[in-house]
Scaffold this active site. Structure first.
Site, mmCIF file in Angstrom:
data_model
loop_
_atom_site.group_PDB
_atom_site.id
_atom_site.type_symbol
_atom_site.label_atom_id
_atom_site.label_comp_id
_atom_site.label_asym_id
_atom_site.label_seq_id
_atom_site.Cartn_x
_atom_site.Cartn_y
_atom_site.Cartn_z
ATOM 1 N N THR A 62 0.808 -1.233 0.000
ATOM 2 C CA THR A 62 0.000 0.000 0.000
ATOM 3 C C THR A 62 0.842 1.286 0.000
ATOM 4 O OG1 THR A 62 -0.196 -0.172 2.402
ATOM 5 C CG2 THR A 62 -2.021 -1.049 1.114
ATOM 6 N N TYR A 125 1.189 1.765 -8.254
ATOM 7 C CA TYR A 125 0.281 1.139 -7.282
ATOM 8 C C TYR A 125 -1.080 0.856 -7.940
ATOM 9 C CZ TYR A 125 -3.057 0.919 -3.371
ATOM 10 O OH TYR A 125 -4.073 0.559 -2.520
HETATM 11 N N1 LIG Z 1 -4.856 2.414 2.842
HETATM 12 C C1 LIG Z 1 -5.601 3.039 1.925
HETATM 13 O O1 LIG Z 1 -5.738 4.265 1.934
HETATM 14 C C2 LIG Z 1 -6.313 2.254 0.862
HETATM 15 C C3 LIG Z 1 -7.049 2.940 -0.111
HETATM 16 C C4 LIG Z 1 -7.716 2.205 -1.092
HETATM 17 C C5 LIG Z 1 -7.646 0.819 -1.091
HETATM 18 N N2 LIG Z 1 -6.903 0.183 -0.143
HETATM 19 C C6 LIG Z 1 -6.828 -1.285 -0.184
HETATM 20 O O2 LIG Z 1 -7.472 -1.796 0.976
HETATM 21 C C7 LIG Z 1 -6.825 -3.008 1.397
HETATM 22 C C8 LIG Z 1 -6.477 -2.915 2.874
HETATM 23 O O3 LIG Z 1 -5.629 -1.783 3.069
HETATM 24 P P1 LIG Z 1 -5.023 -1.426 4.485
HETATM 25 O O4 LIG Z 1 -4.972 0.060 4.575
HETATM 26 O O5 LIG Z 1 -5.685 -2.218 5.549
HETATM 27 O O6 LIG Z 1 -3.520 -1.950 4.251
HETATM 28 P P2 LIG Z 1 -2.304 -1.912 5.281
HETATM 29 O O7 LIG Z 1 -2.724 -1.360 6.589
HETATM 30 O O8 LIG Z 1 -1.150 -1.311 4.544
HETATM 31 O O9 LIG Z 1 -2.037 -3.465 5.491
HETATM 32 C C9 LIG Z 1 -1.568 -4.292 4.480
HETATM 33 C C10 LIG Z 1 -1.030 -5.551 5.142
HETATM 34 O O10 LIG Z 1 -0.562 -6.432 4.131
HETATM 35 C C11 LIG Z 1 0.634 -7.017 4.602
HETATM 36 N N3 LIG Z 1 1.416 -7.600 3.515
HETATM 37 C C12 LIG Z 1 2.223 -6.993 2.622
HETATM 38 N N4 LIG Z 1 2.774 -7.911 1.796
HETATM 39 C C13 LIG Z 1 2.290 -9.119 2.184
HETATM 40 C C14 LIG Z 1 2.477 -10.462 1.739
HETATM 41 N N5 LIG Z 1 3.306 -10.749 0.709
HETATM 42 N N6 LIG Z 1 1.809 -11.457 2.359
HETATM 43 C C15 LIG Z 1 1.004 -11.196 3.411
HETATM 44 N N7 LIG Z 1 0.798 -9.971 3.894
HETATM 45 C C16 LIG Z 1 1.428 -8.937 3.283
HETATM 46 C C17 LIG Z 1 1.325 -5.868 5.293
HETATM 47 O O11 LIG Z 1 2.367 -6.324 6.128
HETATM 48 P P3 LIG Z 1 3.681 -5.407 6.298
HETATM 49 O O12 LIG Z 1 3.221 -4.125 6.917
HETATM 50 O O13 LIG Z 1 4.543 -6.260 7.185
HETATM 51 O O14 LIG Z 1 4.215 -5.215 4.901
HETATM 52 C C18 LIG Z 1 0.164 -5.279 6.083
HETATM 53 O O15 LIG Z 1 -0.044 -5.990 7.276
HETATM 54 C C19 LIG Z 1 -5.634 -3.186 0.456
HETATM 55 O O16 LIG Z 1 -5.994 -4.046 -0.582
HETATM 56 C C20 LIG Z 1 -5.411 -1.811 -0.126
HETATM 57 O O17 LIG Z 1 -4.797 -1.834 -1.395
HETATM 58 C C21 LIG Z 1 -6.249 0.860 0.847
#
Ligand SMILES: NC(=O)c1ccc[n+]([C@@H]2O[C@H](COP(=O)([O-])OP(=O)(O)OC[C@H]3O[C@@H](n4cnc5c(N)ncnc54)[C@H](OP(=O)(O)O)[C@@H]3O)[C@@H](O)[C@H]2O)c1
Length: 300
Positions: A62, A125
């Site tokens: 992300t 991204y």
């Molecule tokens: N955050 C936003 O503003 C936003 C906006 C639109 C859509 N989204 C989407 O919403 C979803 C959830 O977002 P979020 O904000 O909850 O994300 P987040 O807080 O960044 O969490 C993502 C998690 O994925 C883990 N991860 C990364 N690579 C991995 C792998 N190879 N295997 C297993 N785990 C892995 C990360 O671990 P590490 O930290 O250890 O890398 C982290 O725990 C995602 O699909 C994102 O693209 C997010």
């Protein structure tokens, strides 16, 4: 239901872990390397151990700006990962819930995008997330994808937490006022997923329950106006607000380009799943109740 969540430490996974057990589900959330979504054996092993009825992929790369110089890793996690999860869930005969983003759009449409709008990402991204959508759906037609935006929660790194930190450190804060979208609180996303799960679990491939859905908070706003709301909530909890200045995207250059207008039309998920966007202003209040504590009652 037995539910396996990938990406345990993330914002959404944290809220899912709080929300799903309330419906009586048996929930296992794992993080890498225990469950690394880029590795077939790792997913297979986790699935073999937990025997899930559904997998929710809350894992993603992300870091939007970092992805510009880290294309291979961004595509590995955001495209190969969902492809592997799609293939394994299809082999297991179970549905996959996956998350995507408004960044699949260029942000030049001038109106909220619905699910039929052609995506055209303007960042690595966004491109990696779009590839992941295609590959997950291709591998498992029983995939439901929620495209969301500006995800925030009391946990992890997000805009709310950044504004609270800057507001405590600085007397003045400048925030872009020409990017339009909607904050989405992870707790509201987790609630929506909880409500979708029973139908996803019983529906066959081809059912309209599957496919791509837009879901954000409401109403639409700008980063600047969102910051204003955050500082107002913080001020109500006796945190003096900084001077907030509206600036343009041109005045705040970033490595990755962001959609100027990433507003999403969330009508379809209402028609198919009966889910309406949550008011992010109420969710912001709840978030700050957790982060800063509730607003103190006036003793008078
Ligand atoms: N955050 C936003 O503003 C936003 C906006 C639109 C859509 N989204 C989407 O919403 C979803 C959830 O977002 P979020 O904000 O909850 O994300 P987040 O807080 O960044 O969490 C993502 C998690 O994925 C883990 N991860 C990364 N690579 C991995 C792998 N190879 N295997 C297993 N785990 C892995 C990360 O671990 P590490 O930290 O250890 O890398 C982290 O725990 C995602 O699909 C994102 O693209 C997010």
């Amino acid at each position: 239901m037995r539910i396996l969540i990938a990406g345990r430490t993330g914002q959404l996974a944290t809220e899912l872990l709080d929300r799903l057990p309330r419906d009586g589900h048996l929930v296992t959330a794992l993080e890498a390397p225990e469950l690394d979504i880029t590795k077939w054996e790792s997913i297979e092993e986790a699935v073999g151990r937990t025997n899930p009825d559904v997998i929710i992929n809350a894992a993603a790369y992300t870091a939007v700006d970092r992805a510009e110089g880290d294309r291979d890793r961004a595509f590995l996690v955001n495209s190969t990962g969902p492809a592997l999860l799609g293939t394994i869930t299809a082999l297991e005969g179970i549905p996959l819930v996956h998350l995507s983003t408004d960044y699949v759009f260029p942000g030049t449409g001038g109106a909220p995008y619905d699910e039929s709008a052609p995506p055209q990402p303007i960042s690595v991204y966004g491109a990696s997330k779009l590839a992941g959508e295609h590959r997950a759906l291709e591998a498992n037609p029983r995939t439901a994808i929620l495209r969301t935006s500006w995800v925030c929660s009391p946990h992890g790194a997000n805009f709310v937490k950044t504004m609270l930190r800057l507001g405590a450190e600085r007397e003045a804060v400048s925030v872009v006022a020409d990017q339009h979208g909607a904050p989405t609180f992870a707790a509201d996303l987790a609630d929506a997923i909880a409500r979708m799960l029973p139908r996803l679990a019983r529906s066959p491939a081809g059912d309209p329950a599957f496919g791509i859905f837009h879901l954000t908070g409401a109403p639409h706003t700008t980063w600047h106006d969102f910051a204003e709301a955050i500082f107002a909530e913080a001020a109500a909890r006796r945190r003096p607000p900084p001077k907030l200045t509206a600036i343009s995207t041109a005045e705040y250059p970033t490595l990755a380009q962001r959609p100027a207008d990433g507003r999403l039309d969330c009508g379809l998920i209402g028609r198919i799943h009966g889910i309406v966007p949550a008011d992010w202003r109420l969710s912001l209040t709840q978030c700050l109740d957790t982060v800063l504590g509730p607003i103190a009652k006036d003793p008078a």
